[in-house]
Design a protein around this motif. Structure first.
Motif, PDB file in Angstrom:
ATOM      1  N   ARG A   9       0.826  -1.205   0.000  1.00 25.01           N
ATOM      2  CA  ARG A   9       0.000   0.000   0.000  1.00 25.01           C
ATOM      3  C   ARG A   9       0.857   1.251   0.000  1.00 25.01           C
ATOM      4  O   ARG A   9       0.579   2.232  -0.719  1.00 25.01           O
ATOM      5  N   ARG A  10       1.940   1.234   0.794  1.00 23.01           N
ATOM      6  CA  ARG A  10       2.828   2.392   0.854  1.00 23.01           C
ATOM      7  C   ARG A  10       3.544   2.596  -0.485  1.00 23.01           C
ATOM      8  O   ARG A  10       3.718   3.743  -0.941  1.00 23.01           O
ATOM      9  N   PHE A  11       3.952   1.503  -1.123  1.00 18.64           N
ATOM     10  CA  PHE A  11       4.638   1.617  -2.409  1.00 18.64           C
ATOM     11  C   PHE A  11       3.707   2.210  -3.462  1.00 18.64           C
ATOM     12  O   PHE A  11       4.122   3.055  -4.264  1.00 18.64           O
ATOM     13  N   LEU A  12       2.451   1.805  -3.491  1.00 21.07           N
ATOM     14  CA  LEU A  12       1.501   2.333  -4.466  1.00 21.07           C
ATOM     15  C   LEU A  12       1.181   3.799  -4.188  1.00 21.07           C
ATOM     16  O   LEU A  12       0.947   4.588  -5.130  1.00 21.07           O
ATOM     17  N   GLU A  13       1.160   4.192  -2.931  1.00 22.68           N
ATOM     18  CA  GLU A  13       0.913   5.592  -2.601  1.00 22.68           C
ATOM     19  C   GLU A  13       2.070   6.481  -3.017  1.00 22.68           C
ATOM     20  O   GLU A  13       1.859   7.622  -3.448  1.00 22.68           O
ATOM     21  N   GLU A  14       3.295   5.954  -2.907  1.00 22.32           N
ATOM     22  CA  GLU A  14       4.465   6.744  -3.291  1.00 22.32           C
ATOM     23  C   GLU A  14       4.679   6.748  -4.797  1.00 22.32           C
ATOM     24  O   GLU A  14       5.363   7.649  -5.302  1.00 22.32           O
ATOM     25  N   SER A  39       0.012   1.235 -11.484  1.00 21.79           N
ATOM     26  CA  SER A  39      -1.249   0.644 -11.023  1.00 21.79           C
ATOM     27  C   SER A  39      -0.983  -0.635 -10.227  1.00 21.79           C
ATOM     28  O   SER A  39       0.085  -1.247 -10.320  1.00 21.79           O
ATOM     29  N   GLU A  40      -1.969  -1.028  -9.465  1.00 21.92           N
ATOM     30  CA  GLU A  40      -1.843  -2.247  -8.654  1.00 21.92           C
ATOM     31  C   GLU A  40      -1.731  -3.490  -9.531  1.00 21.92           C
ATOM     32  O   GLU A  40      -1.001  -4.436  -9.205  1.00 21.92           O
ATOM     33  N   GLN A  41      -2.432  -3.489 -10.664  1.00 22.30           N
ATOM     34  CA  GLN A  41      -2.366  -4.630 -11.574  1.00 22.30           C
ATOM     35  C   GLN A  41      -0.966  -4.801 -12.167  1.00 22.30           C
ATOM     36  O   GLN A  41      -0.453  -5.916 -12.267  1.00 22.30           O
ATOM     37  N   GLN A  42      -0.339  -3.691 -12.551  1.00 26.49           N
ATOM     38  CA  GLN A  42       1.025  -3.761 -13.094  1.00 26.49           C
ATOM     39  C   GLN A  42       2.014  -4.245 -12.046  1.00 26.49           C
ATOM     40  O   GLN A  42       2.920  -5.031 -12.337  1.00 26.49           O
ATOM     41  N   LEU A  43       1.832  -3.772 -10.830  1.00 24.02           N
ATOM     42  CA  LEU A  43       2.729  -4.190  -9.752  1.00 24.02           C
ATOM     43  C   LEU A  43       2.586  -5.690  -9.469  1.00 24.02           C
ATOM     44  O   LEU A  43       3.589  -6.397  -9.315  1.00 24.02           O
TER      45      LEU A  43
END
Length: 336
Positions: free
Chosen positions: A61-66, A71-75
């Motif tokens: 969650r922290r990585f996506l916020e930064e 996108s979450e799908q790519q990650l």
């Protein structure tokens, strides 16, 4: 009176099927031991797994916020590919790019884990040809390894176990069973010291991230051929003398496995353990064996006599035909 007769009949029934009852209790005890292990592992490890899952969710969650551009799908797609490569022993980390999994020493280490059925799982064949060769190599190599280890242990145990026990029994007059028990305990202590405690101390110094408990855990998991693969030596960043280190670990695993088998065979030869093992074996009825032998002998004798009679009949049938003159003719000749 009836109760005593019933009790005697029950005792006879139990004694007659004692091996079956012992085997049933053995199966029940093994199943209970499996359940006991599952309960303990679940109660101990489940809280740590839950904490790790929560920590990973927070990091994600922290990585996506930064990084809002990702996108979450790519990650998740990227992480899925990274984990798939990690399962094959390939890491994307910068400090792990210098170690190759399939150079000669690593391949030799992998072959030793395959033949000894340890199988850490940290390195696996990537290609279809490698997987096919691994199957053929294992089908031939594992029985070959069992034959090799059996032959080596059979020769070692003569000089390590049987002759020392026999020497103390004959030379000093000690009881053979007591000498065998003391010898087995001393041999087990020496083996544990030489192949568990001392190597664990060495691994705790050579491996940067291992303490003594983790090193001892690796030694036990390896020499017992469990091979979970969570700890594998020689995989650290910039490992000094990595090729020589891998060869040394291969020799340690082979010698340690032989030592473990020698100790197990020494304990299995103890008179008390032999008596204990016989409780769970199927006992042959001597009377039935004798009946089968007598029946086999009778059948063999009857078949032989039948064959002899048939051979005589064939000989008579093959003889030339000879006319026999009546007895009155010979009487007449004698009277004349």
């Amino acid at each position: 009176m009836l109760q005593s007769l019933a009790g005697c009949s029950c005792v006879r029934l139990v004694e007659r099927h004692r091996s079956a009852w012992c085997f049933a209790f053995l199966v029940l005890g093994y199943l209970l031991y499996l359940v006991f292990g599952a309960v303990v592992f679940s109660s101990v490890e489940l809280p740590y797994e839950d904490l790790l899952r929560q920590e990973l969710r927070k990091l994600k969650r922290r990585f996506l916020e930064e990084h809002e551009c990702l996108s979450e799908q790519q990650l998740e797609q990227f992480l899925r590919r990274v984990l798939e490569a990690s399962n094959y022993g390939v890491s994307v980390l910068g400090n792990a790019s210098g170690n190759w999994n399939w150079d000669f020493t690593s391949a030799l280490f992998f072959a030793s884990t395959v033949l000894s059925t340890t199988g850490y799982g940290h390195t696996v064949p990537l290609s279809d040809g490698g997987k096919a060769f691994c199957i053929i190599y294992s089908v031939i190599g594992i029985p070959f390894t069992l034959l090799f280890l059996t032959a080596v242990v059979q020769r070692i145990i003569v000089y390590v176990t049987r002759r020392p026990v026999l020497y103390f029994h004959i030379r000093w007059g000690f009881s053979k069973q007591i000498v065998a028990i003391i010898h087995a305990v001393i041999l087990g202590f020496v083996t544990v010291s030489c192949f568990f405690f001392i190597p664990a101390a060495v691994f705790s110094v050579v491996e940067d991230d291992w303490n003594f408990l983790e090193s001892f855990y690796f030694c036990f998991i390896s020499l017992s051929t469990i091979g979970l693969g969570d700890y594998v030596p020689g995989e650290g960043y910039n490992q000094k003398f990595r090729e020589l280190y891998k060869i040394g670990i291969t020799c340690y695993l082979l010698l340690g496995l032989i030592a473990m088998l020698v100790v197990l065979e020494t304990f299995c030869e103890l008179h008390e353990l032999k008596k204990f093992r016989k409780l769970f074996y199927v006992k042959k009825d001597k009377e039935e064996d004798q009946v089968h032998i007598v029946e086999h002998d009778q059948l063999s004798f009857s078949s032989i006599s039948d064959q002899a009679a048939s051979m005589k009949e064939d000989e008579k049938a093959n003889e030339p035909f000879v006319t026999v003159q009546p007895a009155t003719y010979y009487d007449g000749c004698i009277n004349n």
